[in-house]
Enzyme design. Sequence first.
Site, PDB file in Angstrom:
ATOM      1  N   PRO A   2       0.776  -1.234   0.000  1.00 46.44           N
ATOM      2  CA  PRO A   2       0.000   0.000   0.000  1.00 46.44           C
ATOM      3  C   PRO A   2       0.812   1.291   0.000  1.00 46.44           C
ATOM      4  O   PRO A   2       0.753   2.043   0.954  1.00 46.44           O
ATOM      5  CB  PRO A   2      -0.884  -0.118   1.250  1.00 46.44           C
ATOM      6  CG  PRO A   2      -0.310  -1.218   2.051  1.00 46.44           C
ATOM      7  CD  PRO A   2       0.683  -1.949   1.235  1.00 46.44           C
ATOM      8  N   GLU A   3       1.529   1.591  -1.076  1.00 45.80           N
ATOM      9  CA  GLU A   3       1.884   2.982  -1.325  1.00 45.80           C
ATOM     10  C   GLU A   3       0.905   3.434  -2.404  1.00 45.80           C
ATOM     11  O   GLU A   3       0.000   2.679  -2.785  1.00 45.80           O
ATOM     12  CB  GLU A   3       3.362   3.113  -1.729  1.00 45.80           C
ATOM     13  CG  GLU A   3       4.284   2.771  -0.549  1.00 45.80           C
ATOM     14  CD  GLU A   3       5.734   3.185  -0.681  1.00 45.80           C
ATOM     15  OE1 GLU A   3       6.016   4.162  -1.390  1.00 45.80           O
ATOM     16  OE2 GLU A   3       6.583   2.528  -0.050  1.00 45.80           O
ATOM     17  N   LYS A  52      -2.598   8.031  -0.911  1.00 45.64           N
ATOM     18  CA  LYS A  52      -2.925   6.732  -0.304  1.00 45.64           C
ATOM     19  C   LYS A  52      -4.380   6.662   0.120  1.00 45.64           C
ATOM     20  O   LYS A  52      -4.784   5.706   0.770  1.00 45.64           O
ATOM     21  CB  LYS A  52      -2.007   6.493   0.891  1.00 45.64           C
ATOM     22  CG  LYS A  52      -0.529   6.473   0.538  1.00 45.64           C
ATOM     23  CD  LYS A  52       0.339   6.463   1.780  1.00 45.64           C
ATOM     24  CE  LYS A  52       1.800   6.734   1.426  1.00 45.64           C
ATOM     25  NZ  LYS A  52       2.618   6.963   2.623  1.00 45.64           N
ATOM     26  N   ASN A 191       7.581   4.648   2.311  1.00 50.12           N
ATOM     27  CA  ASN A 191       8.968   4.412   2.695  1.00 50.12           C
ATOM     28  C   ASN A 191       9.821   3.822   1.563  1.00 50.12           C
ATOM     29  O   ASN A 191      11.004   4.111   1.477  1.00 50.12           O
ATOM     30  CB  ASN A 191       9.001   3.489   3.918  1.00 50.12           C
ATOM     31  CG  ASN A 191      10.271   3.663   4.719  1.00 50.12           C
ATOM     32  OD1 ASN A 191      11.012   4.636   4.528  1.00 50.12           O
ATOM     33  ND2 ASN A 191      10.546   2.736   5.596  1.00 50.12           N
ATOM     34  N   ARG A 283      10.809   5.794  11.179  1.00 51.06           N
ATOM     35  CA  ARG A 283      10.744   4.888  10.025  1.00 51.06           C
ATOM     36  C   ARG A 283      12.168   4.552   9.606  1.00 51.06           C
ATOM     37  O   ARG A 283      13.080   5.362   9.786  1.00 51.06           O
ATOM     38  CB  ARG A 283      10.008   5.533   8.849  1.00 51.06           C
ATOM     39  CG  ARG A 283       8.610   6.040   9.171  1.00 51.06           C
ATOM     40  CD  ARG A 283       7.670   4.964   9.659  1.00 51.06           C
ATOM     41  NE  ARG A 283       7.515   3.870   8.719  1.00 51.06           N
ATOM     42  CZ  ARG A 283       6.703   3.883   7.655  1.00 51.06           C
ATOM     43  NH1 ARG A 283       5.967   4.945   7.404  1.00 51.06           N
ATOM     44  NH2 ARG A 283       6.631   2.851   6.853  1.00 51.06           N
TER      45      ARG A 283
END
Length: 294
Positions: A2-3, A52, A191, A283
Site C-alpha cells: 500500500p503505497e 494513499k 517508505n 521509520r
Amino acid sequence: MPEGHSIHRLARQFTSVFAGQRLSVSSPQGRFAAGAAQLDGQTLVGAAAHGKQLFLEFDNELFLRIHLGLYGAFDFGGDETFRGASSIGAPRRVGEREIADDGEAAYAGPPPPKGAVRVRLVSNHGWADLRGPTACEVITPGEQRAILAKLGPDPLQPEADPEEFVRRLNARSSPVGLLLMNQEVLAGVGNVYRAEVLFRRQVSPWRAGKALDRDQTLQLWNDVVSVMADGVAAGRIITTLPEHRNDASTPVPTAEAHYVYKRQGLPCRICGTEIAVTDMAARKLYWCASCQDR
DNA sequence: TCTGTATGTCAAA
DNA sequence: TTGACCTACAGAC
C-alpha cells in the site's frame, strides 16, 4: 503494497468491476456496521484515489473513505469480470504479492468471511473484502473536499501540478527524506519510494527541502511520476534499471527490485559501498552514503 | 503460544 | 519523540 500505486490500482479495479452496480455493503467483523448500513443497497458511482486515500462514491452522495495503513488489504472474487484482480494491499508474507488467478468454476457468491473482515461489498458478479484498514468511514462531499485540500499533489494524477510540489518542498527546512513522506507535500509516496527515488536522483536524505534547487526538485518529481507509474502497471515496486541487475530473468526477482530499500549491509549496485540504514522519524531510512551526496 | 515484523498515521507527552 | 492502533503470518519456543 500500500503505497500510492496500490491505491490507484484499487480505484481502477473498483471502477471497472463495480461502477454502476448496486452493492450489498456489510461489516462481517461488526466494527463498521453503522457505516455499512448507510451504504447498503446503493449504487457505486465510481472510485478515485488521491495519494494513499481511496474514495468510493455512492449515488446517495456519500463517500466511503478508506486508508489501508500498514496492514490493510482487499481480496476480490467473482465471475470472469473479476479475473486478474485477486488481491491488492499489504502482503500476506514478506515480499511482493501477486496472487495467481485460479480460473476455477463459476461464481457462486462470496465465501464465508474469513478473519476480521471490516467491510464486504457484494454485487451480482463478485465481492470485495477489506481487512485491517487504518481508516474506513462514510463521509460527505464537503468532508472529502476538506481532506483533498490538505493533501499535496499526487504524482499519479495526470492533472497534478509539479509546480505545487516545488512550492511545497522548497518552502520547508525539514530534510527531504522527511518531506517526501509528508502527504501534505507529496501524496502517495511511502517508505520504499522515498528511499529509492532519493537514491536514483543521488540526493542526500538530509538535505533541507529549501536547499534543493528548482531543477533538482523537478527531477525528483519526474522520477516519482515515472517510477510510480511503473508501479501501477506492474502491481509492485520495481525501481532498478535492467543494467543494474545481476539476474536478467523476468519477472524481476524481489532481491533485484530495489537499490537501497531493505538492502542494509549489501553492496550498493552502483559503487559497492555498504547500504546504510538508520531511523528517521520512527521509520527505517535506507541510503548509500557515497552515491547520495547531492 | 508467543514474538517480531510490515509499504502508515495520529494523538499525547 | 513515543506509544497506540489496525491485521496476518513466519519463526522461535
